[in-house]
Design a protein around this motif. Sequence first.
Motif, PDB file in Angstrom:
ATOM      1  N   UNK A 727       9.297  21.501  19.182  1.00 22.42           N
ATOM      2  CA  UNK A 727       9.111  20.076  19.550  1.00 22.42           C
ATOM      3  C   UNK A 727       9.333  19.288  18.257  1.00 22.42           C
ATOM      4  N   UNK A 728      10.436  18.209  18.356  1.00 21.65           N
ATOM      5  CA  UNK A 728      10.605  17.319  17.342  1.00 21.65           C
ATOM      6  C   UNK A 728       9.828  16.289  17.548  1.00 21.65           C
ATOM      7  N   UNK A 729       8.652  15.645  16.607  1.00 22.98           N
ATOM      8  CA  UNK A 729       7.882  14.611  16.684  1.00 22.98           C
ATOM      9  C   UNK A 729       8.228  13.462  15.896  1.00 22.98           C
ATOM     10  N   UNK A 730       8.549  12.497  16.179  1.00 24.79           N
ATOM     11  CA  UNK A 730       8.699  11.039  15.459  1.00 24.79           C
ATOM     12  C   UNK A 730       7.593  10.120  15.495  1.00 24.79           C
ATOM     13  N   UNK A 731       7.007   9.817  14.439  1.00 23.55           N
ATOM     14  CA  UNK A 731       5.797   8.929  14.532  1.00 23.55           C
ATOM     15  C   UNK A 731       5.751   8.181  13.422  1.00 23.55           C
ATOM     16  N   UNK A 732       4.777   7.096  13.053  1.00 22.57           N
ATOM     17  CA  UNK A 732       4.570   6.498  11.960  1.00 22.57           C
ATOM     18  C   UNK A 732       3.125   5.874  12.023  1.00 22.57           C
ATOM     19  N   UNK A 733       2.634   5.311  10.793  1.00 25.40           N
ATOM     20  CA  UNK A 733       1.317   4.843  10.893  1.00 25.40           C
ATOM     21  C   UNK A 733       1.285   3.544  11.527  1.00 25.40           C
ATOM     22  N   UNK A 734       0.166   3.520  12.275  1.00 21.70           N
ATOM     23  CA  UNK A 734      -0.126   2.035  13.039  1.00 21.70           C
ATOM     24  C   UNK A 734      -0.775   1.086  11.962  1.00 21.70           C
ATOM     25  N   UNK A 735      -1.460   1.552  10.916  1.00 24.59           N
ATOM     26  CA  UNK A 735      -1.728   0.511   9.948  1.00 24.59           C
ATOM     27  C   UNK A 735      -1.177   0.438   8.714  1.00 24.59           C
ATOM     28  N   UNK A 736       0.303   0.064   8.333  1.00 18.64           N
ATOM     29  CA  UNK A 736       0.716   0.613   7.044  1.00 18.64           C
ATOM     30  C   UNK A 736       0.472   0.119   5.983  1.00 18.64           C
ATOM     31  N   UNK A 737      -0.684   0.642   5.128  1.00 13.37           N
ATOM     32  CA  UNK A 737      -1.329   0.676   3.988  1.00 13.37           C
ATOM     33  C   UNK A 737      -1.721  -0.934   3.508  1.00 13.37           C
ATOM     34  N   UNK A 738      -2.567  -1.470   4.327  1.00 15.63           N
ATOM     35  CA  UNK A 738      -2.778  -2.698   3.885  1.00 15.63           C
ATOM     36  C   UNK A 738      -3.547  -3.029   2.650  1.00 15.63           C
ATOM     37  N   UNK A 739      -4.484  -2.130   2.292  1.00 11.81           N
ATOM     38  CA  UNK A 739      -4.989  -2.092   1.075  1.00 11.81           C
ATOM     39  C   UNK A 739      -4.110  -1.854  -0.148  1.00 11.81           C
ATOM     40  N   UNK A 740      -3.318  -1.183   0.156  1.00 15.77           N
ATOM     41  CA  UNK A 740      -2.299  -0.832  -1.005  1.00 15.77           C
ATOM     42  C   UNK A 740      -1.503  -1.846  -1.227  1.00 15.77           C
ATOM     43  N   UNK A 741      -1.156  -2.666  -0.347  1.00 15.62           N
ATOM     44  CA  UNK A 741      -0.061  -3.810  -0.322  1.00 15.62           C
ATOM     45  C   UNK A 741      -0.712  -5.111  -1.505  1.00 15.62           C
ATOM     46  N   UNK A 742      -2.120  -5.092  -1.427  1.00 10.77           N
ATOM     47  CA  UNK A 742      -2.784  -6.218  -1.940  1.00 10.77           C
ATOM     48  C   UNK A 742      -2.295  -6.141  -3.551  1.00 10.77           C
ATOM     49  N   UNK A 743      -1.603  -7.275  -3.994  1.00 12.36           N
ATOM     50  CA  UNK A 743      -1.293  -7.387  -5.392  1.00 12.36           C
ATOM     51  C   UNK A 743      -0.126  -6.797  -5.807  1.00 12.36           C
ATOM     52  N   UNK A 744       0.589  -6.081  -5.037  1.00  9.65           N
ATOM     53  CA  UNK A 744       1.823  -5.393  -5.377  1.00  9.65           C
ATOM     54  C   UNK A 744       3.057  -6.779  -5.310  1.00  9.65           C
ATOM     55  N   UNK A 745       4.078  -6.462  -6.268  1.00  5.73           N
ATOM     56  CA  UNK A 745       5.152  -7.415  -6.228  1.00  5.73           C
ATOM     57  C   UNK A 745       5.968  -7.313  -5.023  1.00  5.73           C
ATOM     58  N   UNK A 746       6.607  -8.312  -4.660  1.00  6.37           N
ATOM     59  CA  UNK A 746       7.320  -8.288  -3.403  1.00  6.37           C
ATOM     60  C   UNK A 746       8.433  -7.067  -3.186  1.00  6.37           C
ATOM     61  N   UNK A 747       9.049  -6.559  -4.557  1.00  4.94           N
ATOM     62  CA  UNK A 747       9.957  -5.832  -4.051  1.00  4.94           C
ATOM     63  C   UNK A 747       9.495  -4.228  -3.783  1.00  4.94           C
TER      64      UNK A 747
END
Length: 881
Positions: A727-747
């Motif tokens: 069974x091949x399963x495709x999924x992704x995170x529902x909350x895409x790393x909000x705490x990780x993105x704070x203060x990161x450059x746009x690139x």
Amino acid sequence: MLEGLPRHLLQPTQQRYHNPGFYFQSAASQAHLRKQHAVKTCIEPLQQSISAIFTEELKKTSDNVQTALLAELRMDDSSPENGGYYGQPILMKTPSMGAKLASQQLSIPESELLDVLRECLLVKHGEEVIQMLTKAYNQYKKIQTMKRMIYFIANNIAEEHLSGGEYKRANDFFDRIAKSYRKERWYQLLTSVLRNSLTCAKQLNLARDFISHSLDLISIKLQSSQSEREALLEDLNLYMNRDDNQHLDGLPAPLDSPLELEMDSKHVLLNLKVQFDQPCAPVHASVNFRCEFHCHSPSAMRFQKLIVRFSDSQYDLYVQDTSFESLFESSSTFVANQTCDLELHPNGKATLFTFPLTIYHVQDLQCLSVCLQLVGRTSPNQQVHFVWRLTDQNVEYLKTLKNYDHRYDIGQGNFVERPAVKVTQPESHAKIEFVHCPPSLINEHYPLRINLHSNQDLIVSGTCEVTCRNSSSTQIVLVDQTDSFITFGQIQPNQIHPLLVLIKSSQPGLTHIHVKIKYGTSLYNPPQTSAESPPLLEIESDLSVMVQFPFEAHYQLAGARLAGHVSNTFQIVPNYRVCYYQKIINNAVTNVVVSDTTSNGGSLTSSNHRSMAGGSGVLSKDGFPCDEPVVLISTLACNTPFPIVLTKAHLESVTKSEKDDQPEMICVSDDRLDLMKVQSQNPSSPVNQQGDSLVGTKSALDHKDDYSFVHVLRTPVRGGKARSGSLIINCRRGDPFRTLLQGLPADLVSVIQNCPEICYESPLPNVLVYETSVSLSLRIPSKAVVGLPLSACLVLENKSGSLQKVQLDVGDSEAFYFSGTTHVQLDLLPWSQKMLRYTLIPIVPGQVVFPRVTCSTLRDYSYVTLSDVEKWSVFVSPTVD
């Protein structure tokens, strides 16, 4: 006689005379006294006079005066073996003219002269003493606690060999005895042994032993007199400064090569302690290396060279005495200003030499050896090298240095031996901080943010290297980097610089990430005299990331049959049901079989996504018949603390590389499902005819939410273990790393947001497929009315190429009146069918079940049942609609 005594009489007690060795030693002592008296009375007064009476021709024929005298006197010993008898008077031969002259010159009667000469020349006193001492040595050697007595007797044996002129054997004895006396520091006994060894060295022309023993006897630790020490110093100075062709009376020949003496802490003349002034030091810092010598000579001794070797040869020291006339020969490079006065203070007073070192590399710098050289002025061979090797001492010190506590540093006034220094990087003030959202998922590009805090350091530039220490299935993806490391530029003090890496793991478990950052800083500069580049500071940190599957997978395999004439509608046969759940064993996915938890029947289509929750049931079969439809109900339960969006799922058959003779299941329904919308899994929520929740939908699965979907497979036409594929399963995170993105450059933010979806493979369990010769099916309408008859048909089918004898039994029922065959035996021709029709009149309204049907084949004794467990049911209305 003593050697033949019983062993129990030879055991040592408090009285030493209980040991036979005591008697042999006493006999040897008496023989030694007799020898001394004979020498004092006979040999010493008469030796010169007896030698003077021989002619020059007699001396030329024999080198030994005693042999020549015996030949002249023609003295033969009489014995019973020569025809005599014990007690017979012995008549000596008439003395020759030489004996008469000796008698007249010595004023001794001729009759007494023969006795005197017999005592002087025939009695072998030394051999008798050595024989007795050897027997005493062998007796004492049997007792381990009498080592000192053994050394004493061995010394007496050596002295007898020395007095008898056997210098080689005496020297061997003295060397072995001196080692033990030196080890035990019995300096009084050692002094006499070294004196005798020095005499043997001179007689045997042993230059190396002469120098070694002379240096030892100079020491004030030994019991030698002041005049003796001065004489030895004078002889040693004369010997070291001689020419190669110069002959000196009483001294050995010159050395043919430099003499190397291995030194230790128990040497009586010179002792050495070495010290680095600090146990740990940073690179490019100045470290003082000190050598402290203790010379136990009566006067000052001047040496010409000092060589100190380290584990890193570029720091070796070559020091030359300031008063040395010749140039310093060495193939290595001199350390600047390494000439000093190499005169050691006398009488054990400490002489300290200090050498500054600047170390440019991180290492454990060890002092391997120290060589102090005494060099003659005229010949390159006339050299004595005093060598201290510190390898073993370094090993012990480095073990202690690992647990070193700097709070216990001892001041410079106390000389503490430190033969090694631990050279480290300069202290770094920068720190590493990790920011991430655990856990990581299988095949996910998991972003790991590395915050570099510069703190007090002004970082010029640097590199960051990220590696995985324990898993070869983990891939480190660097963002916009072509090399194996991340480079960064200048960072001001007290600033935070973010770095980003992506981690992709294909196996579950702990992944250990190691981060090493090297950077240059302006806070630490090398000395101006150094040609080395500034050091790069290093900081390291480790992080453990848990990698797991996003879902807990449960699989139900249930037997099915077509429901009516609709091609995509199947009716589940509950007694053909196997359940599995997935478990991680040794980082591998394993499907574990469990008992079925579902017993309710029903009609499902391949596109129906209703959850199959139900009551308790029994696992009545461990496999499925051949060439029959099987319903695969897959349930995925969210196993993460964050929501997961399940996008796609499809079945994939076995790859060609894995195919073999093993049978394979075939998917007969739609193998690809689009799962962008997930229904609420609240059991109390009402659903419509399409199975959609009437309460509402959500786009992601939260923790403990589950989602089920159905595929219909068909078993192969032959039995065995059939593969179901994956069974091949495709999924992704529902909350895409909000705490990780704070203060990161746009690139870097765009890199995280554009990461590909998670796609992983969940292997389906293998299914046992068995071949059946007879199949049984029931055809019954889905609705009925109380009191109105309905028709039912039992279909028996022979699926084999042979005749089958079948016995059919239909049980009673409290819900129906029915007519038809209840017990019958039939013969089914190959590949034929038999239909048995029944008329049933329902007498009870509600959901009622068909009477129990049991079918058995009499040929292979197999059973095909429609039992109560199957609960083939029909809804009976009380009235006609």
